[in-house]
Scaffold this motif. Structure first.
Motif, short mmCIF file in Angstrom:
data_model
loop_
_atom_site.label_atom_id
_atom_site.label_comp_id
_atom_site.label_asym_id
_atom_site.label_seq_id
_atom_site.Cartn_x
_atom_site.Cartn_y
_atom_site.Cartn_z
N ALA A 126 5.71 11.92 -0.33
CA ALA A 126 5.69 11.56 1.09
C ALA A 126 4.26 11.46 1.62
O ALA A 126 3.93 10.56 2.41
N VAL A 127 3.39 12.36 1.17
CA VAL A 127 1.97 12.30 1.57
C VAL A 127 1.33 11.02 1.05
O VAL A 127 0.53 10.38 1.75
N TRP B 287 0.83 -1.21 0.00
CA TRP B 287 0.00 0.00 0.00
C TRP B 287 0.87 1.26 0.00
O TRP B 287 0.61 2.21 -0.76
N MET B 288 1.88 1.29 0.84
CA MET B 288 2.73 2.48 0.95
C MET B 288 3.49 2.74 -0.35
O MET B 288 3.51 3.87 -0.85
N ILE B 289 4.10 1.70 -0.90
CA ILE B 289 4.87 1.87 -2.14
C ILE B 289 3.95 2.20 -3.30
O ILE B 289 4.25 3.08 -4.13
N GLY B 290 2.79 1.55 -3.36
CA GLY B 290 1.85 1.79 -4.45
C GLY B 290 1.33 3.21 -4.47
O GLY B 290 1.38 3.89 -5.51
N ALA C 39 14.46 40.34 -12.00
CA ALA C 39 14.13 38.95 -11.68
C ALA C 39 14.89 38.00 -12.60
O ALA C 39 14.94 38.21 -13.81
N PRO C 40 15.49 36.94 -12.05
CA PRO C 40 16.10 35.90 -12.88
C PRO C 40 15.01 34.97 -13.41
O PRO C 40 13.82 35.16 -13.14
N LYS C 41 15.42 33.97 -14.15
CA LYS C 41 14.45 32.99 -14.65
C LYS C 41 13.79 32.27 -13.48
O LYS C 41 14.44 31.99 -12.47
N GLY C 42 12.51 31.99 -13.63
CA GLY C 42 11.74 31.40 -12.54
C GLY C 42 12.21 30.00 -12.18
O GLY C 42 12.73 29.25 -13.02
N THR C 43 12.02 29.66 -10.94
CA THR C 43 12.32 28.31 -10.44
C THR C 43 11.00 27.59 -10.15
O THR C 43 9.98 28.22 -9.85
N LYS C 44 11.03 26.28 -10.23
CA LYS C 44 9.82 25.49 -10.05
C LYS C 44 9.30 25.62 -8.62
O LYS C 44 10.01 25.37 -7.66
N SER C 45 8.05 26.05 -8.51
CA SER C 45 7.44 26.24 -7.20
C SER C 45 6.26 25.30 -6.96
O SER C 45 5.82 25.15 -5.81
N PHE C 46 5.73 24.70 -8.02
CA PHE C 46 4.62 23.76 -7.88
C PHE C 46 4.69 22.77 -9.03
O PHE C 46 5.01 23.15 -10.16
N PRO C 47 4.43 21.48 -8.78
CA PRO C 47 4.16 20.87 -7.46
C PRO C 47 5.45 20.48 -6.75
O PRO C 47 6.48 20.31 -7.40
N ASN C 48 5.35 20.33 -5.44
CA ASN C 48 6.47 19.83 -4.64
C ASN C 48 6.43 18.30 -4.69
O ASN C 48 5.70 17.65 -3.94
N VAL C 49 7.21 17.73 -5.58
CA VAL C 49 7.15 16.28 -5.85
C VAL C 49 7.50 15.49 -4.60
O VAL C 49 6.84 14.49 -4.27
N LYS C 50 8.52 15.90 -3.87
CA LYS C 50 8.94 15.15 -2.68
C LYS C 50 7.84 15.15 -1.62
O LYS C 50 7.56 14.10 -1.02
N MET C 51 7.23 16.31 -1.40
CA MET C 51 6.20 16.39 -0.38
C MET C 51 4.97 15.57 -0.76
O MET C 51 4.40 14.85 0.06
N ILE C 52 4.55 15.66 -2.03
CA ILE C 52 3.38 14.92 -2.48
C ILE C 52 3.64 13.41 -2.42
O ILE C 52 2.76 12.63 -2.04
N ILE D 46 2.03 6.29 -7.14
CA ILE D 46 0.92 7.01 -7.79
C ILE D 46 1.06 8.51 -7.55
O ILE D 46 0.90 9.33 -8.47
N ALA D 47 1.34 8.89 -6.31
CA ALA D 47 1.50 10.31 -5.98
C ALA D 47 2.67 10.91 -6.75
O ALA D 47 2.58 12.04 -7.26
N TYR D 48 3.77 10.17 -6.87
CA TYR D 48 4.92 10.66 -7.62
C TYR D 48 4.57 10.84 -9.09
O TYR D 48 4.92 11.87 -9.70
N GLY D 49 3.89 9.85 -9.67
CA GLY D 49 3.53 9.94 -11.08
C GLY D 49 2.60 11.10 -11.38
O GLY D 49 2.76 11.82 -12.37
#
Length: 295
Positions: free
Chosen positions: A227-228, A32-35, A212-225, A39-42
């Motif tokens: 982990a959730v 369940w955890m890995i699955g 302003a320099p070139k923008g950095t990725k602010s969404f989504p936070n892949v690691k946080m999602i 899915i959240a990562y994908g």
């Protein structure tokens, strides 16, 4: 036994039972955890539309030659930051920024008109060149970025301003679908604000600290999602296991029969383990019966 001791014993038994359940179903819990983690990562990596944020800083600084007025002017500038925060997201600024983004060019050198040569007549009647003729030169423009068609209402949702207490510097951030677009929006709004603020408030004390320099990725936070997702897999699997265990009415301990149902324990029957090479069939029973009759 007191009620408090009974409660402590029940909690200990429940925790022991929970530990047994986790150990028994550890494989399904990991699945369940890995699955759900995968899915959240994908979803976060390949499905959700990424957002990029670029930021520029503006300084409010009123120049004065009077040292006695320096502190008072500084406090006035700090108090004015809140006003600038509202102005920078107003329709007047965003409308000009939207127009600039549609054609982001900056005048580098003004056009030079043509000038005729200037002559003077000498005493002997000859003409002498005083000033040469100048050819007309077109204006020189510099393209700052790619053109973007963005309405003022879209800019209002893309731009945000953050301030720091007791600071004359405030940060303008812009969020967009690409790093270059976020950079262009932040710089365009800051440029328009600096040009328009003297007309709006009759002041000229705003400086763009750095573009302003070139923008950095602010969404989504892949690691946080991810982990959730893993945590959700752990919680869901535990809930399913606990619910199944609570719905199982099988009697597991003798204490349930005596304490809960009030029955008397007359004894226990131990389990009998038969040898692996021994089988009992009907023919075996007949043979044993015939041998007994012969005797």
């Amino acid at each position: 036994m007191s009620a408090e001791q009974q409660n402590n014993e029940e909690v200990t038994i429940d925790l022991r039972r929970l530990f047994i359940l986790i150990r028994k179903h550890i494989i399904s819990i990991l699945i369940w955890m890995i699955g759900l983690g995968l899915i959240a990562y994908g979803v976060s990596e390949y499905v959700l539309v990424p957002k990029y944020t670029a930021s520029t800083q503006l300084l409010v600084n009123r120049k004065t030659a009077d040292a006695n007025q320096a502190y008072a002017n500084q406090q006035a500038d700090i108090n004015a930051v809140a006003t600038y925060k509202d102005i920078i997201t107003s329709n007047v600024i965003l409308k000009g920024a939207s127009k600039y983004l549609a054609n982001p060019v900056t005048l580098v050198k003004k056009a030079t008109p043509a000038k005729k040569a200037v002559y003077k007549t000498n005493d002997d009647g000859t003409r002498a060149l005083v000033k040469k003729a100048v050819k007309a030169k077109p204006a020189v423009y510099k393209r700052e970025s790619k053109s973007y068609s963005i309405s003022p209402s879209e800019l209002a949702s893309a731009v945000s301003v953050t301030t720091t207490t007791s600071s004359q510097v405030f940060t303008l951030s812009a969020t967009a679908e690409t790093p270059a677009k976020a950079q262009a929006i932040a710089n365009a709004v800051a440029k328009e604000f600096k040009e328009q603020i003297p007309k709006i408030m009759d002041v000229n004390n705003v400086t763009i600290v750095a573009e302003a320099p070139k923008g950095t990725k602010s969404f989504p936070n892949v690691k946080m999602i991810t982990a959730v997702g893993v945590l959700a897999g752990l919680v869901i699997s535990l809930l399913i296991i606990i619910i199944k265990d609570l719905s199982d009415t099988t009697v597991r301990e003798d204490s349930f029969m005596t304490n809960e149902l009030g029955l008397t324990n007359l004894g226990e029957i131990a389990s009998i383990t038969m040898p692996k090479d021994w089988t009992f069939t009907a023919k075996t029973a007949e043979k044993r019966g015939s041998s007994r009759r012969r005797v």
